[in-house]
Enzyme design. Structure first.
Site, PDB file in Angstrom:
ATOM      1  N   TYR A   3     -47.530 -57.724  38.027  1.00  0.00           N
ATOM      2  CA  TYR A   3     -47.071 -56.331  38.154  1.00  0.00           C
ATOM      3  C   TYR A   3     -48.223 -55.447  38.613  1.00  0.00           C
ATOM      4  CZ  TYR A   3     -46.132 -51.595  36.450  1.00  0.00           C
ATOM      5  OH  TYR A   3     -46.011 -50.227  36.333  1.00  0.00           O
TER       6      TYR A   3
HETATM    7  N1  LIG Z   1     -42.223 -45.338  32.038  1.00  0.00           N
HETATM    8  C1  LIG Z   1     -43.555 -45.306  32.022  1.00  0.00           C
HETATM    9  O1  LIG Z   1     -44.171 -44.939  30.995  1.00  0.00           O
HETATM   10  C2  LIG Z   1     -44.332 -45.704  33.237  1.00  0.00           C
HETATM   11  C3  LIG Z   1     -43.698 -45.827  34.480  1.00  0.00           C
HETATM   12  N2  LIG Z   1     -44.432 -46.180  35.581  1.00  0.00           N
HETATM   13  C4  LIG Z   1     -43.770 -46.223  36.893  1.00  0.00           C
HETATM   14  O2  LIG Z   1     -43.023 -45.032  37.078  1.00  0.00           O
HETATM   15  C5  LIG Z   1     -41.800 -45.318  37.787  1.00  0.00           C
HETATM   16  C6  LIG Z   1     -40.616 -44.813  36.963  1.00  0.00           C
HETATM   17  O3  LIG Z   1     -40.695 -45.415  35.681  1.00  0.00           O
HETATM   18  P1  LIG Z   1     -39.345 -45.689  34.847  1.00  0.00           P
HETATM   19  O4  LIG Z   1     -38.340 -44.636  35.120  1.00  0.00           O
HETATM   20  O5  LIG Z   1     -39.760 -45.974  33.445  1.00  0.00           O
HETATM   21  O6  LIG Z   1     -38.855 -47.041  35.531  1.00  0.00           O
HETATM   22  P2  LIG Z   1     -37.666 -48.011  35.035  1.00  0.00           P
HETATM   23  O7  LIG Z   1     -38.286 -49.366  34.831  1.00  0.00           O
HETATM   24  O8  LIG Z   1     -36.899 -47.400  33.930  1.00  0.00           O
HETATM   25  O9  LIG Z   1     -36.689 -48.008  36.319  1.00  0.00           O
HETATM   26  C7  LIG Z   1     -37.037 -48.702  37.424  1.00  0.00           C
HETATM   27  C8  LIG Z   1     -35.981 -48.479  38.489  1.00  0.00           C
HETATM   28  O10 LIG Z   1     -36.221 -49.500  39.451  1.00  0.00           O
HETATM   29  C9  LIG Z   1     -34.988 -50.026  39.876  1.00  0.00           C
HETATM   30  N3  LIG Z   1     -35.114 -51.456  40.213  1.00  0.00           N
HETATM   31  C10 LIG Z   1     -35.686 -52.415  39.471  1.00  0.00           C
HETATM   32  N4  LIG Z   1     -35.526 -53.605  40.092  1.00  0.00           N
HETATM   33  C11 LIG Z   1     -34.824 -53.369  41.252  1.00  0.00           C
HETATM   34  C12 LIG Z   1     -34.335 -54.171  42.313  1.00  0.00           C
HETATM   35  N5  LIG Z   1     -34.492 -55.494  42.314  1.00  0.00           N
HETATM   36  N6  LIG Z   1     -33.662 -53.586  43.315  1.00  0.00           N
HETATM   37  C13 LIG Z   1     -33.473 -52.238  43.328  1.00  0.00           C
HETATM   38  N7  LIG Z   1     -33.904 -51.409  42.357  1.00  0.00           N
HETATM   39  C14 LIG Z   1     -34.573 -51.983  41.328  1.00  0.00           C
HETATM   40  C15 LIG Z   1     -33.997 -49.859  38.727  1.00  0.00           C
HETATM   41  O11 LIG Z   1     -32.696 -49.736  39.309  1.00  0.00           O
HETATM   42  P3  LIG Z   1     -31.348 -49.972  38.484  1.00  0.00           P
HETATM   43  O12 LIG Z   1     -31.538 -49.264  37.163  1.00  0.00           O
HETATM   44  O13 LIG Z   1     -30.277 -49.353  39.334  1.00  0.00           O
HETATM   45  O14 LIG Z   1     -31.200 -51.462  38.331  1.00  0.00           O
HETATM   46  C16 LIG Z   1     -34.521 -48.604  38.038  1.00  0.00           C
HETATM   47  O15 LIG Z   1     -33.805 -47.479  38.469  1.00  0.00           O
HETATM   48  C17 LIG Z   1     -41.813 -46.826  38.028  1.00  0.00           C
HETATM   49  O16 LIG Z   1     -42.300 -47.118  39.317  1.00  0.00           O
HETATM   50  C18 LIG Z   1     -42.783 -47.356  36.990  1.00  0.00           C
HETATM   51  O17 LIG Z   1     -43.408 -48.574  37.393  1.00  0.00           O
HETATM   52  C19 LIG Z   1     -45.760 -46.497  35.511  1.00  0.00           C
HETATM   53  C20 LIG Z   1     -46.420 -46.403  34.309  1.00  0.00           C
HETATM   54  C21 LIG Z   1     -45.760 -45.946  33.109  1.00  0.00           C
HETATM   55  N1  LIG Z   2     -40.891 -50.046  35.890  1.00  0.00           N
HETATM   56  C1  LIG Z   2     -41.616 -49.685  34.814  1.00  0.00           C
HETATM   57  N2  LIG Z   2     -42.959 -49.776  34.848  1.00  0.00           N
HETATM   58  C2  LIG Z   2     -43.676 -49.417  33.751  1.00  0.00           C
HETATM   59  C3  LIG Z   2     -43.062 -48.961  32.591  1.00  0.00           C
HETATM   60  C4  LIG Z   2     -41.636 -48.863  32.582  1.00  0.00           C
HETATM   61  O1  LIG Z   2     -41.021 -48.443  31.586  1.00  0.00           O
HETATM   62  N3  LIG Z   2     -40.966 -49.240  33.704  1.00  0.00           N
HETATM   63  N4  LIG Z   2     -43.787 -48.599  31.480  1.00  0.00           N
HETATM   64  C5  LIG Z   2     -45.125 -48.701  31.497  1.00  0.00           C
HETATM   65  C6  LIG Z   2     -45.990 -48.186  30.359  1.00  0.00           C
HETATM   66  O2  LIG Z   2     -46.959 -49.141  30.048  1.00  0.00           O
HETATM   67  C7  LIG Z   2     -45.263 -47.781  29.102  1.00  0.00           C
HETATM   68  O3  LIG Z   2     -44.297 -48.698  28.769  1.00  0.00           O
HETATM   69  C8  LIG Z   2     -46.211 -47.612  27.885  1.00  0.00           C
HETATM   70  O4  LIG Z   2     -46.500 -48.876  27.366  1.00  0.00           O
HETATM   71  C9  LIG Z   2     -45.860 -49.281  32.639  1.00  0.00           C
HETATM   72  N5  LIG Z   2     -45.006 -49.517  33.771  1.00  0.00           N
END
Ligand SMILES: NC(=O)C1=CN([C@@H]2O[C@H](COP(=O)(O)OP(=O)(O)OC[C@H]3O[C@@H](n4cnc5c(N)ncnc54)[C@H](OP(=O)(O)O)[C@@H]3O)[C@@H](O)[C@H]2O)C=CC1
Ligand SMILES: Nc1nc2c(c(=O)[nH]1)N=C([C@H](O)[C@@H](O)CO)CN2
Length: 238
Positions: A149
């Site tokens: 990742y």
């Molecule tokens: N949440 C956090 O604390 C953190 C988040 N991030 C980054 O911030 C962004 C938003 O985070 P968050 O909202 O938590 O992300 P989520 O993991 O909740 O959501 C990810 C999204 O990606 C889509 N997705 C995953 N796999 C596929 C696929 N194969 N094809 C098409 N779409 C796909 C999902 O679509 P569907 O639901 O329609 O399947 C979903 O809407 C992400 O890029 C994440 O990596 C980084 C660090 C921390």
């Molecule tokens: N696609 C995602 N990427 C990440 C997430 C997530 O919820 N969806 N969350 C993190 C953070 O590490 C958070 O979970 C705190 O541990 C990183 N990337």
């Protein structure tokens, strides 16, 4: 769609951050092209607010091509592309399934590359085209629990800098490096307490700070190839 209405494509718009950002842009008067894979319920809600939902599994390059074709049918301009979609797979998941390992790079690197390349003419037609890639604070100091990742997110970060150089001056390309903005439901109290204890601001950031960072990068005409950390200072501690 009026001639002046701005248009945004957000990948992963069906839940959490992508959904929140789509709602904000709809409220600002954008035509939102809301990409999703499985979160149809969120897309139905966005469509009720005027968005156009487009489904595509980003691990499938043909599906990505079909997504591009649909975007090109919907609009002749693209003001904002947010590559938000992400699969947060740990080492155990990718070690157990080669398809999961491939998916990490397809979703975070291949699909954004395909989208940015194919949609560049629409971004240029905007006159203020902006791409924002959502990476991670762990691109510079990888987590040993999420090796693939972190490598994929580092690849997306590199694409951000490369496209910033290649598409200037017509299109700007920037990134956001989130920290703990929103835990997943499966994250238990112990994990949450550990993460927040290691985060200088000691709170889960929430989605509004991320939306504010999107607005800054979208609206600042003299910023490209840059990244904003939205992490409560956590990157200082890893
Ligand atoms: N949440 C956090 O604390 C953190 C988040 N991030 C980054 O911030 C962004 C938003 O985070 P968050 O909202 O938590 O992300 P989520 O993991 O909740 O959501 C990810 C999204 O990606 C889509 N997705 C995953 N796999 C596929 C696929 N194969 N094809 C098409 N779409 C796909 C999902 O679509 P569907 O639901 O329609 O399947 C979903 O809407 C992400 O890029 C994440 O990596 C980084 C660090 C921390
Ligand atoms: N696609 C995602 N990427 C990440 C997430 C997530 O919820 N969806 N969350 C993190 C953070 O590490 C958070 O979970 C705190 O541990 C990183 N990337």
């Amino acid at each position: 769609m009026s001639l002046e209405q701005p248009v945004a494509l957000i990948t992963g718009a069906g839940r959490r951050f992508g959904f929140a950002l789509a709602q904000q842009l709809l409220a600002e008067g954008y035509l939102v092209l809301a990409h999703y894979n499985s979160s149809k319920a969120g897309i139905v809600e966005l469509e009720q607010q005027g968005a156009i939902g487009i489904r595509a599994d980003l691990t499938d390059s043909t599906a990505v091509t079909n997504l591009i074709d649909e975007v090109q049918r919907c609009t002749k301009r693209l003001d904002l592309l947010v590559n938000n979609a992400s699969c947060f797979f740990n080492n155990a998941t990718v070690d157990a399934d080669p398809a999961a390992l491939a998916a990490v790079f397809q979703v975070h690197v291949q699909a954004p590359y395909q989208l940015i390349t194919a949609l560049t003419p629409l971004l240029q037609a905007s006159g203020q085209g902006s791409v924002i890639n959502i990476t991670d604070i762990y691109t510079e100091s990888p987590s040993t629990d999420y090796l693939a990742y972190c490598a994929a997110k580092a690849g997306l970060a590199n694409l951000t800098q490369g496209f910033a150089k290649a598409l200037a001056p017509q299109v700007r390309v920037n990134g956001i490096q989130p920290g703990p903005i929103l835990f997943l439901p499966e994250h238990d109290g112990e994990h949450r307490q550990k993460v927040l204890a290691e985060t200088p601001l000691h709170v889960e950031g929430g989605l509004e700070p991320m939306v504010q960072a999107v607005r800054f990068l979208r609206d600042n005409p003299f910023v490209t190839g840059e990244f904003i950390k939205v992490d409560g200072g956590r990157a200082l501690m890893i």
